[in-house]
Design a protein around this motif. Structure first.
Motif, PDB file in Angstrom:
ATOM      1  N   ARG A   7      -6.109  -3.928   4.801  1.00 50.01           N
ATOM      2  CA  ARG A   7      -5.033  -3.576   3.872  1.00 50.01           C
ATOM      3  C   ARG A   7      -5.064  -2.079   3.580  1.00 50.01           C
ATOM      4  O   ARG A   7      -6.119  -1.509   3.327  1.00 50.01           O
ATOM      5  CB  ARG A   7      -5.176  -4.353   2.559  1.00 50.01           C
ATOM      6  CG  ARG A   7      -4.849  -5.808   2.685  1.00 50.01           C
ATOM      7  CD  ARG A   7      -5.138  -6.583   1.416  1.00 50.01           C
ATOM      8  NE  ARG A   7      -4.529  -6.006   0.199  1.00 50.01           N
ATOM      9  CZ  ARG A   7      -4.379  -6.680  -0.934  1.00 50.01           C
ATOM     10  NH1 ARG A   7      -4.780  -7.959  -1.007  1.00 50.01           N
ATOM     11  NH2 ARG A   7      -3.839  -6.104  -1.983  1.00 50.01           N
ATOM     12  N   ASP A  27      -3.616  -0.637   0.915  1.00 49.74           N
ATOM     13  CA  ASP A  27      -3.668  -0.327  -0.518  1.00 49.74           C
ATOM     14  C   ASP A  27      -5.081  -0.269  -1.060  1.00 49.74           C
ATOM     15  O   ASP A  27      -5.407   0.582  -1.883  1.00 49.74           O
ATOM     16  CB  ASP A  27      -2.828  -1.315  -1.330  1.00 49.74           C
ATOM     17  CG  ASP A  27      -3.309  -2.757  -1.178  1.00 49.74           C
ATOM     18  OD1 ASP A  27      -3.821  -3.112  -0.096  1.00 49.74           O
ATOM     19  OD2 ASP A  27      -3.145  -3.533  -2.138  1.00 49.74           O
ATOM     20  N   ASP A  28      -5.965  -1.169  -0.595  1.00 48.55           N
ATOM     21  CA  ASP A  28      -7.332  -1.171  -1.118  1.00 48.55           C
ATOM     22  C   ASP A  28      -8.405  -1.204  -0.030  1.00 48.55           C
ATOM     23  O   ASP A  28      -9.592  -1.292  -0.318  1.00 48.55           O
ATOM     24  CB  ASP A  28      -7.529  -2.356  -2.072  1.00 48.55           C
ATOM     25  CG  ASP A  28      -7.295  -3.717  -1.402  1.00 48.55           C
ATOM     26  OD1 ASP A  28      -7.143  -3.765  -0.153  1.00 48.55           O
ATOM     27  OD2 ASP A  28      -7.258  -4.730  -2.121  1.00 48.55           O
ATOM     28  N   HIS A  30       2.424   5.987  -5.030  1.00 48.26           N
ATOM     29  CA  HIS A  30       1.446   5.150  -4.319  1.00 48.26           C
ATOM     30  C   HIS A  30       0.464   5.914  -3.434  1.00 48.26           C
ATOM     31  O   HIS A  30      -0.572   5.343  -3.053  1.00 48.26           O
ATOM     32  CB  HIS A  30       2.192   4.144  -3.434  1.00 48.26           C
ATOM     33  CG  HIS A  30       3.129   3.252  -4.176  1.00 48.26           C
ATOM     34  ND1 HIS A  30       2.736   2.458  -5.234  1.00 48.26           N
ATOM     35  CD2 HIS A  30       4.471   3.040  -4.016  1.00 48.26           C
ATOM     36  CE1 HIS A  30       3.778   1.782  -5.692  1.00 48.26           C
ATOM     37  NE2 HIS A  30       4.840   2.114  -4.982  1.00 48.26           N
ATOM     38  N   GLN A  46       2.569  -6.680  -4.079  1.00 53.85           N
ATOM     39  CA  GLN A  46       2.281  -6.972  -5.482  1.00 53.85           C
ATOM     40  C   GLN A  46       1.156  -6.089  -6.002  1.00 53.85           C
ATOM     41  O   GLN A  46       1.193  -5.626  -7.150  1.00 53.85           O
ATOM     42  CB  GLN A  46       1.909  -8.446  -5.649  1.00 53.85           C
ATOM     43  CG  GLN A  46       1.799  -8.896  -7.101  1.00 53.85           C
ATOM     44  CD  GLN A  46       3.116  -8.769  -7.855  1.00 53.85           C
ATOM     45  OE1 GLN A  46       4.145  -9.231  -7.367  1.00 53.85           O
ATOM     46  NE2 GLN A  46       3.086  -8.157  -9.030  1.00 53.85           N
ATOM     47  N   GLY A  47       0.149  -5.842  -5.165  1.00 60.47           N
ATOM     48  CA  GLY A  47      -0.973  -5.001  -5.580  1.00 60.47           C
ATOM     49  C   GLY A  47      -0.536  -3.583  -5.907  1.00 60.47           C
ATOM     50  O   GLY A  47      -1.009  -2.985  -6.888  1.00 60.47           O
ATOM     51  N   GLU A  90      -9.304  -3.469   1.894  1.00 60.40           N
ATOM     52  CA  GLU A  90     -10.002  -4.744   2.044  1.00 60.40           C
ATOM     53  C   GLU A  90      -9.821  -5.251   3.469  1.00 60.40           C
ATOM     54  O   GLU A  90      -8.723  -5.190   4.038  1.00 60.40           O
ATOM     55  CB  GLU A  90      -9.455  -5.776   1.057  1.00 60.40           C
ATOM     56  CG  GLU A  90     -10.131  -7.139   1.186  1.00 60.40           C
ATOM     57  CD  GLU A  90      -9.503  -8.201   0.300  1.00 60.40           C
ATOM     58  OE1 GLU A  90     -10.011  -9.329   0.307  1.00 60.40           O
ATOM     59  OE2 GLU A  90      -8.509  -7.898  -0.378  1.00 60.40           O
ATOM     60  N   ALA A 150       0.771  -9.674  -0.746  1.00 60.89           N
ATOM     61  CA  ALA A 150      -0.324  -9.272  -1.631  1.00 60.89           C
ATOM     62  C   ALA A 150      -0.393  -7.754  -1.774  1.00 60.89           C
ATOM     63  O   ALA A 150      -0.656  -7.225  -2.863  1.00 60.89           O
ATOM     64  CB  ALA A 150      -1.656  -9.813  -1.101  1.00 60.89           C
ATOM     65  N   VAL A 151      -0.147  -7.025  -0.674  1.00 62.10           N
ATOM     66  CA  VAL A 151      -0.118  -5.555  -0.734  1.00 62.10           C
ATOM     67  C   VAL A 151       1.031  -5.090  -1.623  1.00 62.10           C
ATOM     68  O   VAL A 151       0.864  -4.214  -2.475  1.00 62.10           O
ATOM     69  CB  VAL A 151       0.006  -4.953   0.681  1.00 62.10           C
ATOM     70  CG1 VAL A 151       0.211  -3.442   0.598  1.00 62.10           C
ATOM     71  CG2 VAL A 151      -1.237  -5.264   1.518  1.00 62.10           C
ATOM     72  N   ASP A 211       1.400  -3.675  -9.244  1.00 58.92           N
ATOM     73  CA  ASP A 211       0.484  -3.884 -10.379  1.00 58.92           C
ATOM     74  C   ASP A 211      -0.293  -2.607 -10.696  1.00 58.92           C
ATOM     75  O   ASP A 211      -0.488  -2.268 -11.872  1.00 58.92           O
ATOM     76  CB  ASP A 211      -0.485  -5.026 -10.076  1.00 58.92           C
ATOM     77  CG  ASP A 211       0.204  -6.385 -10.027  1.00 58.92           C
ATOM     78  OD1 ASP A 211       1.353  -6.483 -10.505  1.00 58.92           O
ATOM     79  OD2 ASP A 211      -0.400  -7.335  -9.498  1.00 58.92           O
ATOM     80  N   LYS A 212      -0.740  -1.907  -9.666  1.00 57.87           N
ATOM     81  CA  LYS A 212      -1.478  -0.661  -9.884  1.00 57.87           C
ATOM     82  C   LYS A 212      -0.584   0.390 -10.543  1.00 57.87           C
ATOM     83  O   LYS A 212      -1.006   1.078 -11.486  1.00 57.87           O
ATOM     84  CB  LYS A 212      -2.005  -0.138  -8.534  1.00 57.87           C
ATOM     85  CG  LYS A 212      -2.838   1.136  -8.653  1.00 57.87           C
ATOM     86  CD  LYS A 212      -3.338   1.575  -7.285  1.00 57.87           C
ATOM     87  CE  LYS A 212      -4.154   2.860  -7.392  1.00 57.87           C
ATOM     88  NZ  LYS A 212      -4.624   3.310  -6.043  1.00 57.87           N
TER      89      LYS A 212
END
Length: 478
Positions: free
Chosen positions: A364, A366-367, A276, A391-392, A369, A388-389, A395-396
């Motif tokens: 966030r 992870d991205d 990650h 799961q994100g 945002e 959401a983080v 998924d990545k």
């Protein structure tokens, strides 16, 4: 005026992934070097990650009926010698104690590289009847393996782990246990660490010393190399026979029990970093992060800002969220960069205008945002953002895994695909050692696993052209 503190830069991961990894380990304050090569200091933040992994696994183990025990750290050489294949597998990595209290010991003592022999010796004393089975034990400890090349988390001479050891009346029960514990590891990787895995069986060449069968979860790192992240082993009755373990069954007949062992170590934290992380440092899934949310006051010298930030912090803690308030006198830029380096999943920024508007800004990790969150809805919205983080990140990582599995029908094609793309190369395989060795020598890849989910890619082995028995994954591994 004091000179502004600056967050140290880390190496670009696309320039030198190995140095990037070391930089993150050190600058995210996960580890430090000790005075002995290969023995690393696990700092509080790094240990906190391990504590969260321990907490998850320990709960799962106990739900399945396992009990924690503690075995000695020293193993007499004569005890190791009782299982020939096992001792041959570990002899090169053993550290030995030969002197105690200033006197030479009558027998060398190995500093445990693993504890199968200790458990078997114990069971030989306490197992007598079918009523004593199953024995389902686990221990949390450190082990020593004298690795030549060392790296934080990935290759340490001493490392922390758990090792489960179980004894069963039948082969069927033992095999079911081995497969069940692999699934516990897969759940830990995927649900806690957001690391998708490939489940499978190791080849005879790659299985654990003394095992009849070794199961594995294999993960793919950001640089498309593989990491073996957890293993479980079915030993059959070989260890039990070597140690004279026997029990009377329901018909009062003497039987030999069947054994398993399974383990996950701090090596999985290395996998977490490499799955990650990015060029700003560590990125942690919220489920395992020691700090899930950091509250960062903006213009904290202004009246009311620190008080409101503290109120937000206490509100999050009361809701069961692992939170931290950064009320230090460092600059806003330093704080943001530092918490990004440490991989905190969500940052809440709160300044005078935000307070006036009854809101804060959530960022966030992870991205990056940014979203505006009402302070009144904080305890509802923050868990949603953390989910959401989580799961994100999964998924990545799943996209990285799925997009780097390639099919090959010859050794040359497998070698070419690995050189061009990295990742897992799947082929058909005859099951012969010669072909496994040829893949390593000519394509630089080791077998990762024979996956549970088999595909029929053809009828012949990609290496020799003989009839194929399995579909297998190959890769370059840490």
């Amino acid at each position: 005026m004091a000179k502004e503190k600056k967050v140290e830069q880390i190496t670009d991961m696309d320039v030198d992934f190995t140095q990037w990894f070391t930089d993150v380990c050190l600058k995210a304050e996960l580890v430090d070097y000790s005075g002995i090569k290969g023995l690393f200091i696990l700092r509080p933040y790094g240990y906190a990650i391990w504590e969260n992994i321990m907490s998850y696994l320990d709960r799962r183990f106990k739900e399945l009926g396992h009990e924690n025990v503690s075995m000695p750290m020293l193993i007499p050489e004569s005890l190791l010698q009782k299982e020939k294949d096992h001792v041959e597998g570990f002899a090169p990595e053993c550290g030995w104690v030969t002197v105690g209290g200033g006197e030479e010991l009558p027998e060398r003592l190995a500093i445990r590289p693993t504890s199968e022999t200790l458990f078997c010796d114990h069971w030989s004393h306490v197992v007598h009847s079918w009523r004593d089975l199953p024995m389902k034990y686990n221990q949390w400890c450190s082990v020593l393996r004298w690795e030549k090349t060392t790296r934080p988390f990935l290759r340490g001479r001493e490392f922390l782990w758990q090792e489960g050891h179980t004894l069963h009346a039948t082969a069927e029960e033992a095999i079911a246990e081995t497969e069940q514990m692999l699934e516990v590891y897969a759940d830990c990787a995927e649900k806690l660490l957001a690391m998708p895995v490939v489940r499978g069986v190791k080849t005879d060449k790659e299985k654990f010393a003394g095992a009849e069968r070794t199961y594995t979860i294999e993960c793919m790192m950001h640089d498309h190399k593989a990491l073996q992240s957890g293993t479980s082993h079915y030993f059959g009755d070989g260890f039990a026979r070597a140690f004279g373990i026997a029990f009377s069954d329901r018909e009062n007949r003497q039987q030999t029990p069947h054994e398993t062992s399974w383990g996950v170590s701090t090596r999985i934290i290395g996998g977490l970093i490499m799955t990650h992380g990015d060029n700003n440092g560590l990125v942690l899934p919220p489920e395992v992060a020691p700090i899930q949310v950091v509250v960062v006051p903006v213009a904290q010298h202004k009246p009311g800002v620190l008080d409101k930030a503290a109120e937000v912090y206490e509100c999050l803690r009361a809701a069961g969220i692992r939170a931290k308030l950064d009320d230090s006198d460092n600059s806003l830029g330093w704080k943001c960069a530092q918490w990004e380096m440490k991989g905190v999943p969500l940052r809440l920024e709160l300044g005078p205008r935000d307070i006036e508007a009854g809101q804060c800004v959530a960022v966030r990790r992870d991205d990056f945002e940014k979203v505006t969150v009402s302070l009144e809805a904080l305890t509802d919205r923050v868990p949603e953002l953390l989910a959401a983080v989580q799961q994100g990140l999964f998924d990545k990582a799943k996209r990285n895994l799925d997009s780097h599995i390639f099919e090959a029908h010859s050794l040359e094609e497998a070698r070419s695909l690995q050189e061009q793309n990295g990742g897992f190369i799947k082929t058909m395989w005859c099951g012969e050692l010669d072909c496994e060795l040829a893949m390593k020598e000519q394509a630089g890849m080791t077998s990762r696993c024979i996956p549970f989910r088999q595909e029929r890619l053809g009828d012949v082995c990609a290496c020799c052209g003989k009839p194929a028995k399995h579909m297998i994954y190959w890769g370059v591994a840490y």
